[in-house]
Design an enzyme around this catalytic site. Structure first.
Site, PDB file in Angstrom:
ATOM      1  N   CYS A  50       1.204  -1.020  -0.176  1.00 51.03           N
ATOM      2  CA  CYS A  50       0.048  -0.464  -0.743  1.00 51.03           C
ATOM      3  C   CYS A  50       0.629   1.118  -0.567  1.00 51.03           C
ATOM      4  O   CYS A  50      -0.258   2.052  -0.660  1.00 51.03           O
ATOM      5  CB  CYS A  50      -0.976  -0.268   0.867  1.00 51.03           C
ATOM      6  SG  CYS A  50      -0.310  -0.117   2.577  1.00 51.03           S
ATOM      7  N   SER A 112       9.670   2.409   5.894  1.00 52.08           N
ATOM      8  CA  SER A 112       8.302   2.012   5.692  1.00 52.08           C
ATOM      9  C   SER A 112       8.207   3.184   6.922  1.00 52.08           C
ATOM     10  O   SER A 112       8.927   4.610   7.489  1.00 52.08           O
ATOM     11  CB  SER A 112       8.200   1.420   6.967  1.00 52.08           C
ATOM     12  OG  SER A 112       8.391   0.002   6.445  1.00 52.08           O
ATOM     13  N   GLU A 117       7.579  -1.736  11.341  1.00 52.65           N
ATOM     14  CA  GLU A 117       6.218  -2.133  11.257  1.00 52.65           C
ATOM     15  C   GLU A 117       6.385  -3.358  10.686  1.00 52.65           C
ATOM     16  O   GLU A 117       7.482  -3.586  10.119  1.00 52.65           O
ATOM     17  CB  GLU A 117       5.733  -1.250  10.381  1.00 52.65           C
ATOM     18  CG  GLU A 117       5.820  -1.176   8.920  1.00 52.65           C
ATOM     19  CD  GLU A 117       5.664  -1.791   7.852  1.00 52.65           C
ATOM     20  OE1 GLU A 117       4.409  -3.152   8.443  1.00 52.65           O
ATOM     21  OE2 GLU A 117       5.423  -1.690   6.786  1.00 52.65           O
ATOM     22  N   ASP A 118       5.522  -4.199  11.139  1.00 51.73           N
ATOM     23  CA  ASP A 118       5.534  -5.457  10.989  1.00 51.73           C
ATOM     24  C   ASP A 118       5.057  -6.279   9.493  1.00 51.73           C
ATOM     25  O   ASP A 118       5.536  -7.106   8.935  1.00 51.73           O
ATOM     26  CB  ASP A 118       5.377  -6.814  12.577  1.00 51.73           C
ATOM     27  CG  ASP A 118       5.428  -6.495  13.633  1.00 51.73           C
ATOM     28  OD1 ASP A 118       7.050  -6.205  13.516  1.00 51.73           O
ATOM     29  OD2 ASP A 118       4.815  -6.495  14.389  1.00 51.73           O
ATOM     30  N   GLN A 123       5.920  -9.340   3.406  1.00 49.77           N
ATOM     31  CA  GLN A 123       5.085  -8.907   1.616  1.00 49.77           C
ATOM     32  C   GLN A 123       6.682  -8.593   1.218  1.00 49.77           C
ATOM     33  O   GLN A 123       6.459  -9.238  -0.118  1.00 49.77           O
ATOM     34  CB  GLN A 123       5.086  -7.187   2.030  1.00 49.77           C
ATOM     35  CG  GLN A 123       3.606  -7.239   2.337  1.00 49.77           C
ATOM     36  CD  GLN A 123       3.414  -5.510   3.248  1.00 49.77           C
ATOM     37  OE1 GLN A 123       3.982  -5.150   3.091  1.00 49.77           O
ATOM     38  NE2 GLN A 123       1.867  -5.428   3.015  1.00 49.77           N
ATOM     39  N   GLY A 198      -6.741  -5.345   6.970  1.00 54.67           N
ATOM     40  CA  GLY A 198      -7.829  -5.923   7.480  1.00 54.67           C
ATOM     41  C   GLY A 198      -8.425  -7.128   8.983  1.00 54.67           C
ATOM     42  O   GLY A 198      -8.482  -6.755   9.579  1.00 54.67           O
TER      43      GLY A 198
END
Length: 392
Positions: A50, A112, A117-118, A123, A198
């Site tokens: 994203c 990031s 961040e994990d 990814q 989500g």
């Protein structure tokens, strides 16, 4: 020759630009195949999240400019942005040491929006595996990605960078709490809870145990959580507008190319006048931004998390320094491996010559012959470096 990267990310590209480069799995695979069809490119991996889309290639070409042009052409064509003049201002190019450093930083979460961040590590692994599955990687990018992942895991183990992890998923909940004061007894709808982000939103909300959670689903797909099925209410995706008026918070995080909520339909559904929070975690966007005009509504998208991310990042700067020290070691190991790998044909040639001299004149003469050859074929400063290395 070497590793080259083309990147478009949150670092300099606004959301409306990044949206153009939000590629599906099929598009990513098509790009990788197109790149490796060129003789100049032997390996390719595409990473699309994203907040970034990046293409990694290994090339034997001596012209890095030519390869960068190929990468840009394939990237812009896939995005349908060939004629978009402003896009070029948001492309970043990395080569050699800078390219190596970039992936190690990306995998460890140091590049990031939210430091540490994990999600990014998973990814990166997924992108690499996808390329392996379709055969667009080889020894160089396989080793490159494997060592970057290993370095990132070491960072997570040996520093506190990710132990108080804040991601876009947790930031979504934080802005909702800040806006409404609390999520206690609030109704929250999650659109896209079966996806990676989500799903994390759902798990975090369940762990808080304050809100009444509604989850949209298609074809009655069961969403597995350690909390059990009774902790949230499942509704059909097609019925989402029917429940909208009851909601205090709506968080959408799908990979849909279309809006999950449009302003026109929301206007008809929102009857009760009360404060509401809409959070859009998708790229391209899920929620039409014009929703902000529909009464007492707070709207946030990916780019709106910058302020909170900066606060979090400030606290993590010391841990980031420690992480960089760890990654430096892994980067050096990869650079050493890469030089060694590229030099295998030379080493084989030297070994064969050494064995031939040994066979006819003995080991001592073979060593004399080797050192004489080194002396005659190197500049004095290179000779000093060579003998210093032998002395270690």
């Amino acid at each position: 020759m070497g590793i080259q990267i083309i990147s478009i990310s949150h670092k300099i590209a606004p959301l409306h630009i990044r949206e153009m480069f939000a590629f599906s799995k099929e598009q990513q695979e098509d790009m990788m195949r197109k790149m490796t069809e060129h003789l100049e490119v032997s390996e390719c991996v595409v990473l699309s999240t994203c907040n970034r889309t990046e293409m990694y290639v290994y090339s034997e070409s001596e012209s890095k400019g030519y390869v960068f042009n190929l990468m840009e052409e394939v990237l812009l064509e896939a995005a349908g942005a060939t004629d978009e003049e402003e896009v070029g201002n948001y492309l970043l190019f990395f080569h050699g040491k800078k390219a190596i450093h970039h992936l190690f930083d990306v995998a460890a979460g140091l590049d990031s929006m939210v430091i540490g961040e994990d999600q990014i590590l998973g990814q990166v692994k997924t992108a690499h595996q996808q390329a392996r599955n379709i055969g667009t990687t080889g020894v160089y990018l396989n080793t490159f990605f494997r060592m970057a992942v290993t370095g990132a895991k070491k960072v997570k183990t040996d520093t506190d960078l990710s132990r108080t992890s804040v991601s876009t998923a947790t930031l979504a909940i934080k802005v909702a709490e800040e806006t409404l004061g609390s999520l206690k007894n609030k109704r929250v709808m999650i659109i896209g809870a079966t996806g990676k982000i989500g799903g994390i939103v759902l798990m975090n909300l369940l762990s808080l145990g304050e809100a009444e959670i509604y989850v949209t689903t298609r074809s009655n797909k069961v969403i597995s959580t350690k909390h059990g099925q009774n902790d949230y209410i499942m509704i059909e995706y097609e019925d989402r507008y029917d429940y909208l008026d009851k909601m205090d918070v709506v968080i959408s995080a799908t990979s849909s190319p279309h809006y999950t909520l449009t302003c026109g339909k929301m206007k008809k559904s929102l009857i009760t006048d009360k404060p509401r929070v809409f959070v859009d975690l998708a790229v391209p966007m899920d929620i039409e931004s014009k929703v902000i005009a529909l009464g007492d509504i707070s709207y946030f998208n990916i780019d709106d998390f910058t302020r909170i991310a900066k606060e979090n990042n400030q606290k993590k700067l010391e841990e980031a320094k420690a992480a960089s020290g760890i990654l430096d070691e892994y980067e050096l190991q990869f650079e050493q491996w890469m030089v060694f790998q590229k030099s295998l044909p030379i080493m084989a040639k030297v070994r064969d010559n050494f064995m031939k001299v040994t066979e006819h004149k003995g080991v001592e003469k073979a060593f004399d012959h080797f050192f004489y050859w080194v002396r005659e074929n190197n500049e004095p400063e290179d000779l000093e470096v060579f003998f210093q290395c032998l002395n270690h």
